[in-house]
Each structure stands twice: as structure tokens, then as C-alpha cells.
Design a protein around this motif. Structure first.
Motif, PDB file in Angstrom:
ATOM      1  N   HIS A   1      -2.271   0.643  -4.305  1.00 53.26           N
ATOM      2  CA  HIS A   1      -1.753  -0.639  -3.837  1.00 53.26           C
ATOM      3  C   HIS A   1      -1.558  -1.607  -4.994  1.00 53.26           C
ATOM      4  CE1 HIS A   1      -6.036  -1.920  -4.013  1.00 53.26           C
ATOM      5  NE2 HIS A   1      -5.508  -3.106  -4.282  1.00 53.26           N
TER       6      HIS A   1
ATOM      7  N   ASN B   1      -5.346   5.954  -1.307  1.00 57.74           N
ATOM      8  CA  ASN B   1      -4.228   5.018  -1.293  1.00 57.74           C
ATOM      9  C   ASN B   1      -4.073   4.330  -2.650  1.00 57.74           C
ATOM     10  OD1 ASN B   1      -3.793   5.599   1.393  1.00 57.74           O
ATOM     11  ND2 ASN B   1      -4.883   3.816   2.148  1.00 57.74           N
TER      12      ASN B   1
ATOM     13  N   VAL C   1       0.845  -1.194   0.000  1.00 53.96           N
ATOM     14  CA  VAL C   1       0.000   0.000   0.000  1.00 53.96           C
ATOM     15  C   VAL C   1       0.886   1.250   0.000  1.00 53.96           C
ATOM     16  CG1 VAL C   1      -1.824   1.259   1.229  1.00 53.96           C
ATOM     17  CG2 VAL C   1      -1.767  -1.263   1.288  1.00 53.96           C
TER      18      VAL C   1
ATOM     19  N   THR D   1       2.485  -1.199   4.374  1.00 56.80           N
ATOM     20  CA  THR D   1       2.070   0.162   4.037  1.00 56.80           C
ATOM     21  C   THR D   1       3.243   1.119   4.158  1.00 56.80           C
ATOM     22  OG1 THR D   1      -0.154  -0.323   4.890  1.00 56.80           O
ATOM     23  CG2 THR D   1       0.426   1.996   4.576  1.00 56.80           C
TER      24      THR D   1
END
Length: 521
Positions: A103, A101, A90, A275
Motif C-alpha cells: 500500500h 498486501n 492497497v 483496494t
């Protein structure tokens, strides 16, 4: 004292995942449950805690557990394990845009083995149809299954089999305890709970024994160093130096926390979630009863206080009041992994940041090679040492390249991320590969060594997921199997539809495993 020609005793110093998994692999492979077998002794300090944060595995773990004789259902129950099918990255491609976001997925498998028929160049050239279709979704149902929190199999599927490839998330402490019990009760491994206070060398400079606090001198013919970062045997006693790669992998600390679910039936992620953050990244691993969360960061670009704050903000209200743990990371590897009659496995041999969960896999690989190549006669030691060192120098260099790849491809503009793209931090081997792949599809010929830790498929998931710029238009004529490719993409779509309808959630399957268990192999 005369030097023995036949090696018939192995002493492993250090427990944890590295020590006990090595003991189990050696014991099973060398038939130590028979009278004429090699004696295996493991010495573990009752006073030194293990690092205990290696909680992600690769699909190879299924074969390892089956080989050493552990029942999959019991493993899941005793180790708080859950099913892992991928890593979800992410915000690695770029900073979040307007709060949105980005990803991509690094999956464990695709429908078609790319060494047989490589769909990647056909996806790049637009033959998958829908331009918004990600590479992972184009070649496998696993990405969508992960998005929906689905398991890789059903309760009626046999143990260690899968409708899709899978690994595990596990509680490292519980895993070590299960391995210890299995080794001592079923595999005839002799266990000594004691502290090693001195390492004894013979006239050749080999290790002859270790002195312990309460049990005295423990002698052996061969020694395995699983003493973690201290590298008590290989590093300190045998003076094998450490090659730092801190100028390539810039993170040097991690702060971790274990967060219980607020609901015992909460959804469990079917992938490791990684992340990206301002000066590093956060891992999020969902076990049966909790999440293991850690913030890997560079202290040059972020204070320890800010790193902990970001971790706790990410973890949410459930983390309030929980104790965190800060870990100093020395990234790099020993100049040799095997020297004379000693091999280092685990953190005593090498450490890189846990971005791709390579730590336990490389423990598996090292103990497998040691077991298969173990020289019963001392005359074979030198050759075995050379081959082992060549193999693991290659594996660690390749692992470092692959981890660095994620940073190099990122378009994030924080100072830490810009530093990672500095030419002086990128290995020449990785620069050469990227230059080649900018105009050529990734090929099986790029991975000619049998010991490649990350295969062609892994590179394709990361390169395509990160939006690596690859100009294949001048080579379009080299990919004439368009009909086969479009049929393959259509087949993936149909299989994905069935998988989404037929597979239970990760939580639902785990509940059934705890109640009923899988069918026996």
C-alpha cells in the motif's frame, strides 16, 4: 418575445449534490438574499432518485461550507460525516505477494510546501536516512495518523481549522437534504418539486423556459443543467455531444452496498481505502454510522455476478442479506460545458470513475467559476462561455490523466491491468510527462495553469508511492541543500511523534462533536 439585455433569473434543473451545492454557491455569491439580487429557482423531481454515491470530498469543502454559512458541527451531525485525510491505495503497486498486501498513501498535505522546498528528490536520493521510510511518512505525519485512525484536529480546535489538512466523508443523500434546507430557509432559493417534461427554446436557440408536469412553464434568463447522466438541457435540448473516454479509462460499472458497523463505537478509517482487484478496485468509505463500499470494474474483464460476489466478500459478514446497487458508468465529458444560456454541472457535464473523489470538487469549482464570472448583461455571455469551456476542458483532461496515471504505473499482471498499460489507451500528454519525469524531478513548472485540479504534491505522492523509476543520480549536484533536507526529515519525525500522542481517534473526536460541537469561527 424580446431578448432581455439584463440577466436577473437563474433556473437550476435537478437537485442532488450538484444542484443544491450550485444553488448555495450562486445564492451566496450573487447576494440573492437582497431585494435587487438575481432570483434563483431550483426544480427537483420528486420521482427521480439521485445517484448518491459521491461521498468523498477534498479539503476545499471546508472553505465552501464556511462560505455558504453552514456550521461545521451541524454539518457533521446531520450528514453522518467523518474526517478524511488521505486515500490509501492497497495492492495497486502489484498483485499481493504470498498473501501480503502492499500500500501507499496519497495525502492531503506534507509539512513543507514542495513549491517552496521540494523534499521529493532528496528522498529519492536517499537523504531521508532509513531506506524503508516511505515518501509519505518522510514528509508528513498524516500517513501514520491514518494507519492509527487518528483525527486531524482536537475538539478545542476552531471550526474548519485543522492541525492537519482534512476533508470529509459524508452521506450524499443527507448532504443534499441539508443543503436544500439551508438554501430555501436561509439563502432565498425558490424550490419547485416537479418533473420537467419539455425544454423550450427561443428564436436564437437559447433556452427560454422549461415545462413542468404540475407547475406549468418556468421561465428564466439562465439555466443550469444538474439532471445527471440524462443531461436533459445541455445534452438533449441543446444537442451538445458527449466525448467518451472509455478507451482510456476502462471501467464501466460499479456495484455498491452500504454496511452498518457491528459496533456503534467501531473505529472509523481516517482515509478512503482503495483496494485494487482483478478487474478494477473497491472503495471503502467510513462514515459515522456505516461504511459505503463500491466495486468499480470493467464488464469486459469481469461478469456482474463475480463483481458483486467480490464486493460482498470484501464487505464481510455485516453485508449478508444487504441490497446492492449496480450503476452503469458512462465515462467522458460534454463537448461543451456551457452553450448559449445553459451550463451543465455535475454528472450532466462529465463523469470519470471516483478513484480520486474529484466529482464534488469539480462541482465546487464549476459553481464557483459560474458565480464569479456570471454575466449580468447578456452582452458578456459569449466571453464567459468561452472561458468556462476552456477551463473545464483543461480540468477534465487533467483529471483523466491523473486517474490513468495510477493504472499505468501499476505492475499488476491481471488482463485488465495489462490492458490499461497498452500504449493505445494512454493519453499522449501523460506519456510525455512520464518520459520527462523519468529523468527529472516533478517541478512546479509542470503545473503552470492556475486551474490544475491535482497539484505537484499529488503527483509526487502517487509517483513515489507506486515506485515510479526515476534516475536522478546524474543530477545529484543539482540538489545541494542536503543539510536543510535532513533537518526537514528529522523535523517531520518529531512532529509525527507529537501528533500520534496528542490527536484523538476519528471516532473519539466525532463523539465529542456530537456532544459539544467545535468552537465557533
Amino acid at each position: 418575445m424580446a431578448i432581455k439585455a439584463i440577466l436577473d433569473s437563474i433556473v437550476i434543473v435537478g437537485g442532488g449534490t450538484a444542484g443544491w451545492l450550485t444553488a448555495a454557491n450562486l445564492a451566496k455569491s450573487l447576494n440573492c438574499d437582497k431585494n435587487d439580487a438575481i432570483k434563483i429557482t431550483l426544480i427537483e423531481s420528486p420521482n427521480i432518485p439521485t445517484i448518491g454515491v459521491g461521498e468523498g470530498t477534498w479539503p476545499t469543502m471546508r472553505k465552501t461550507l464556511a462560505k455558504i454559512g453552514i456550521d461545521e458541527s451541524e454539518f457533521i451531525k446531520q450528514c453522518g460525516a467523518s474526517f478524511k485525510q488521505a486515500t490509501k491505495f492497497v495492492n495497486w503497486k502489484s498483485n499481493p505477494l504470498n498473501g501480503e498486501n502492499n500500500h501507499y498513501y496519497h495525502l492531503f498535505s506534507s509539512i513543507y510546501d514542495p513549491t517552496d522546498f521540494n523534499l521529493s528528490p532528496y528522498w529519492k536520493l536517499g537523504y531521508a536516512g532509513d531506506e524503508s521510510l516511505t515518501y509519505a511518512n518522510a514528509v508528513s505525519p498524516q500517513a501514520l495518523c491514518c494507519e492509527l485512525g487518528l483525527a486531524p484536529k482536537q475538539i478545542t480546535t476552531k471550526a474548519y481549522d485543522g492541525l492537519q489538512s482534512y476533508a470529509y466523508h459524508l452521506d450524499a443523500g443527507k448532504f443534499s437534504e441539508m443543503l436544500k434546507k439551508h438554501c430555501t430557509e436561509n439563502l432565498n432559493v425558490h424550490f419547485i418539486a416537479d418533473d420537467v417534461i419539455d425544454v423550450c427554446l427561443d428564436e436564437t436557440g437559447s433556452i427560454s423556459g422549461v415545462n413542468t408536469q404540475n407547475s406549468g412553464l418556468i421561465e428564466g434568463d439562465f439555466f443550469v443543467d444538474c439532471t445527471g447522466f440524462s443531461s436533459l438541457l445541455l445534452g438533449k435540448a441543446l444537442n451538445i455531444g458527449f466525448k467518451s473516454v472509455a478507451d482510456t479509462l476502462l471501467t464501466d460499472y460499479a456495484v455498491t452496498v452500504q454496511v452498518p458497523y457491528d459496533d456503534p463505537n467501531a473505529d472509523i478509517s481516517s482515509c478512503t481505502i482503495s483496494t485494487a482487484q482483478e478487474a478494477g478496485w473497491i472503495w471503502d468509505i467510513g462514515l459515522a454510522n456505516r461504511r459505503g463500499i463500491g466495486h468499480v470494474y470493467s464488464s469486459k474483464f469481469m461478469s456482474h455476478e463475480d463483481a458483486e460476489r467480490i464486493l460482498l466478500e470484501y464487505a464481510g459478514p455485516q453485508a449478508k442479506g444487504l441490497m446492492t446497487r449496480k450503476i452503469k458508468m458512462e465515462v467522458g465529458y460534454r463537448e461543451k460545458f456551457w452553450h448559449k444560456n445553459c451550463v451543465a454541472i455535475g454528472l450532466s457535464a462529465a463523469f470519470v470513475e471516483p478513484l480520486e473523489a474529484s466529482a464534488i470538487f469539480l462541482i465546487e469549482a464549476a459553481s464557483n467559476m459560474l458565480a464569479e464570472q456570471f454575466p449580468r448583461q447578456r452582452v458578456g455571455m459569449e466571453h464567459a462561455e468561452r472561458k468556462f469551456n476552456e477551463s473545464f476542458k483543461f480540468r477534465w483532461d487533467k483529471t483523466i490523466d491523473f486517474i490513468k496515471l495510477h493504472y499505468v504505473l501499476s505492475k499488476r499482471d491481471d488482463p485488465f491491468w495489462r490492458a490499461n498499460k497498452d500504449e493505445t489507451t494512454i493519453p499522449d500528454s501523460l506519456k510525455a510527462q512520464l518520459a520527462h519525469w523519468s529523468v527529472q524531478p516533478v517541478s512546479n513548472y509542470d503545473f503552470a495553469n492556475v486551474y490544475e485540479p491535482f497539484p505537484l504534491e499529488s503527483y509526487q505522492f502517487v509517483l513515489n508511492g507506486m515506485g515510479f523509476e526515476q534516475n536522478l543520480e546524474p543530477s545529484r549536484a543539482l540538489f545541494p541543500m542536503v543539510d536543510k533536507a535532513t533537518m526537514s526529515f528529522d523535523k517531520v519525525k518529531k512532529i509525527t511523534e507529537f501528533a500520534v500522542k496528542d490527536l484523538p481517534t476519528n471516532r473519539a473526536l466525532l463523539n465529542k462533536v456530537h456532544q459539544h460541537g467545535f468552537s465557533k469561527i
